[in-house]
Design a protein around this motif. Sequence first.
Motif, PDB file in Angstrom:
ATOM      1  N   UNK A 250       0.888  -1.459  -0.075  1.00 35.31           N
ATOM      2  CA  UNK A 250       0.164   0.124   0.163  1.00 35.31           C
ATOM      3  C   UNK A 250       0.952   1.198  -0.010  1.00 35.31           C
ATOM      4  N   UNK A 251       2.004   1.233   0.738  1.00 40.57           N
ATOM      5  CA  UNK A 251       2.834   2.531   0.966  1.00 40.57           C
ATOM      6  C   UNK A 251       3.468   2.767  -0.561  1.00 40.57           C
ATOM      7  N   UNK A 252       3.868   1.693  -1.403  1.00 40.51           N
ATOM      8  CA  UNK A 252       4.564   1.861  -2.674  1.00 40.51           C
ATOM      9  C   UNK A 252       3.369   2.231  -3.661  1.00 40.51           C
ATOM     10  N   UNK A 253       2.297   1.652  -3.627  1.00 38.98           N
ATOM     11  CA  UNK A 253       1.259   1.963  -4.474  1.00 38.98           C
ATOM     12  C   UNK A 253       0.719   3.324  -4.191  1.00 38.98           C
ATOM     13  N   UNK A 254       0.829   3.712  -2.733  1.00 31.52           N
ATOM     14  CA  UNK A 254       0.247   5.208  -2.715  1.00 31.52           C
ATOM     15  C   UNK A 254       1.079   6.247  -3.020  1.00 31.52           C
ATOM     16  N   UNK A 255       2.303   6.000  -3.169  1.00 31.22           N
ATOM     17  CA  UNK A 255       3.385   6.977  -3.704  1.00 31.22           C
ATOM     18  C   UNK A 255       3.056   6.965  -5.240  1.00 31.22           C
ATOM     19  N   UNK A 256       2.899   5.974  -5.816  1.00 29.89           N
ATOM     20  CA  UNK A 256       2.635   5.807  -7.348  1.00 29.89           C
ATOM     21  C   UNK A 256       1.311   6.559  -7.520  1.00 29.89           C
ATOM     22  N   UNK A 257       0.336   6.209  -6.737  1.00 27.60           N
ATOM     23  CA  UNK A 257      -1.031   7.060  -6.979  1.00 27.60           C
ATOM     24  C   UNK A 257      -0.709   8.496  -6.840  1.00 27.60           C
ATOM     25  N   UNK A 258      -0.125   9.001  -5.861  1.00 32.44           N
ATOM     26  CA  UNK A 258       0.432  10.388  -5.697  1.00 32.44           C
ATOM     27  C   UNK A 258       1.086  11.161  -7.057  1.00 32.44           C
ATOM     28  N   UNK A 259       2.075  10.360  -7.595  1.00 32.84           N
ATOM     29  CA  UNK A 259       2.857  10.818  -8.533  1.00 32.84           C
ATOM     30  C   UNK A 259       1.922  10.755  -9.967  1.00 32.84           C
ATOM     31  N   UNK A 260       0.741   9.911 -10.165  1.00 32.66           N
ATOM     32  CA  UNK A 260       0.051   9.616 -11.127  1.00 32.66           C
ATOM     33  C   UNK A 260      -1.231  11.026 -11.067  1.00 32.66           C
ATOM     34  N   UNK A 261      -1.692  11.086  -9.849  1.00 33.78           N
ATOM     35  CA  UNK A 261      -2.574  12.166  -9.507  1.00 33.78           C
ATOM     36  C   UNK A 261      -2.075  13.524 -10.052  1.00 33.78           C
ATOM     37  N   UNK A 262      -0.689  13.709  -9.560  1.00 33.09           N
ATOM     38  CA  UNK A 262      -0.005  15.091 -10.059  1.00 33.09           C
ATOM     39  C   UNK A 262      -0.461  15.223 -11.454  1.00 33.09           C
ATOM     40  N   UNK A 263      -0.177  14.150 -12.186  1.00 33.19           N
ATOM     41  CA  UNK A 263      -0.188  14.195 -13.941  1.00 33.19           C
ATOM     42  C   UNK A 263      -1.583  14.591 -14.019  1.00 33.19           C
ATOM     43  N   UNK A 264      -2.401  13.886 -13.444  1.00 34.29           N
ATOM     44  CA  UNK A 264      -3.988  13.869 -13.897  1.00 34.29           C
ATOM     45  C   UNK A 264      -4.444  15.482 -13.477  1.00 34.29           C
ATOM     46  N   UNK A 265      -3.850  15.965 -12.488  1.00 32.28           N
ATOM     47  CA  UNK A 265      -4.160  17.447 -12.153  1.00 32.28           C
ATOM     48  C   UNK A 265      -3.536  18.512 -13.243  1.00 32.28           C
ATOM     49  N   UNK A 266      -2.633  18.041 -13.670  1.00 24.93           N
ATOM     50  CA  UNK A 266      -1.751  18.743 -14.514  1.00 24.93           C
ATOM     51  C   UNK A 266      -2.430  18.622 -16.017  1.00 24.93           C
ATOM     52  N   UNK A 267      -2.980  17.476 -16.268  1.00 32.56           N
ATOM     53  CA  UNK A 267      -3.703  17.328 -17.672  1.00 32.56           C
ATOM     54  C   UNK A 267      -5.090  18.135 -17.550  1.00 32.56           C
ATOM     55  N   UNK A 268      -5.615  18.014 -16.534  1.00 36.46           N
ATOM     56  CA  UNK A 268      -7.249  18.551 -16.307  1.00 36.46           C
ATOM     57  C   UNK A 268      -6.770  20.098 -16.420  1.00 36.46           C
ATOM     58  N   UNK A 269      -5.838  20.627 -15.662  1.00 36.77           N
ATOM     59  CA  UNK A 269      -5.580  22.043 -15.912  1.00 36.77           C
ATOM     60  C   UNK A 269      -5.389  22.491 -17.263  1.00 36.77           C
ATOM     61  N   UNK A 270      -4.822  21.637 -17.962  1.00 37.05           N
ATOM     62  CA  UNK A 270      -4.305  21.914 -19.547  1.00 37.05           C
ATOM     63  C   UNK A 270      -5.740  21.925 -20.392  1.00 37.05           C
ATOM     64  N   UNK A 271      -6.254  20.971 -19.950  1.00 40.31           N
ATOM     65  CA  UNK A 271      -7.550  20.730 -20.769  1.00 40.31           C
ATOM     66  C   UNK A 271      -8.557  21.974 -20.567  1.00 40.31           C
ATOM     67  N   UNK A 272      -8.717  22.128 -19.357  1.00 43.40           N
ATOM     68  CA  UNK A 272      -9.625  23.595 -18.944  1.00 43.40           C
ATOM     69  C   UNK A 272      -9.112  24.842 -19.502  1.00 43.40           C
ATOM     70  N   UNK A 273      -7.879  24.795 -19.581  1.00 47.23           N
ATOM     71  CA  UNK A 273      -7.145  26.284 -19.914  1.00 47.23           C
ATOM     72  C   UNK A 273      -7.677  26.183 -21.541  1.00 47.23           C
ATOM     73  N   UNK A 274      -7.466  25.339 -22.226  1.00 44.86           N
ATOM     74  CA  UNK A 274      -7.993  25.328 -23.653  1.00 44.86           C
ATOM     75  C   UNK A 274      -9.204  25.597 -24.037  1.00 44.86           C
ATOM     76  N   UNK A 275     -10.160  25.432 -22.855  1.00 44.47           N
ATOM     77  CA  UNK A 275     -11.545  25.469 -23.185  1.00 44.47           C
ATOM     78  C   UNK A 275     -12.095  27.150 -22.871  1.00 44.47           C
ATOM     79  N   UNK A 276     -10.954  27.752 -22.189  1.00 45.18           N
ATOM     80  CA  UNK A 276     -11.355  29.193 -22.137  1.00 45.18           C
ATOM     81  C   UNK A 276     -11.215  30.198 -23.089  1.00 45.18           C
TER      82      UNK A 276
END
Length: 276
Positions: A250-276
């Motif tokens: 769970x610790x290793x997967x939790x760290x990987x989840x946080x890393x992937x979540x950072x990419x998800x947030x970055x991608x969502x911000x980029x997508x929303x920015x293009x919509x404005x």
Amino acid sequence: MAAMSDPTAMAFKSYQSKAEVLVKDYLISEPFIPYSSVFGGLLACKMVYDLTQLISTFYLKSYNGLTKLQRIEWNNRGISTVHAVFISAMSLYFVFWSDLFSDRRSDGLVIFRNSPLSTFSLGVSVGYFLADLGMILWLYPSLGGMEYVIHHSLSGIAVAYSMFSGEGQLYTYMVLISEVTTPEINMRWFLDMAGMKRSNAYLINGVVIFFAWLIARILLFIYIFNHVYLHYDEVMQMHVMGYLLVLVVPSALGIMNLMWFAKIVKGLKKTLAKRQ
């Protein structure tokens, strides 16, 4: 005619009886459940792969325009989607609705509880991880890089240990709830391949992924760590292998989840920015 049909009916009943004995004494007998369920998981993966290929070929125009490697990944994501729906549903049932792991029960420590159904479900998941990891390694790195190899290896080992030993199945199911995010991730890839990256469906999918990931792969893991802390006296009674898996995986997967979540947030911000 009746006399002729009697031997046929008797032969049929004989074969039926033998089949029932085979299923009862071997396929669903508790000592054989881990093996039959893993085999069933592997067989199911093959069936879903073929069905995804067949349905997509005849009903999805965009599928036929993909490269051979993209079609393989498309079919592979079909497998992971079906597995995710199955195992996340079973995990939610065992963790939140079934009384198998309830603290209200007094029949043994929660860390050692299991049932034929819980073991069978984990076996199906082991079959999936074996099949998917095999495809990833065979076509490496086309279906995923080293992070996917590490993720599937850790998950497969932990699930297999819990299945065979019967230890820590509660925590295994808690972690497997995170598979609820897989269909949304796959849908994002499907929409991209279908040329719908600028559609509202793609944007909505991104928002759904954000909240699903936050709940199932961030907040859920905090809940898992808290549960381990509250039941640490039980965890310490596990075999050293199980003890390490409960703490490390769970610790290793939790760290990987946080890393992937950072990419998800970055991608969502980029997508929303293009919509404005």
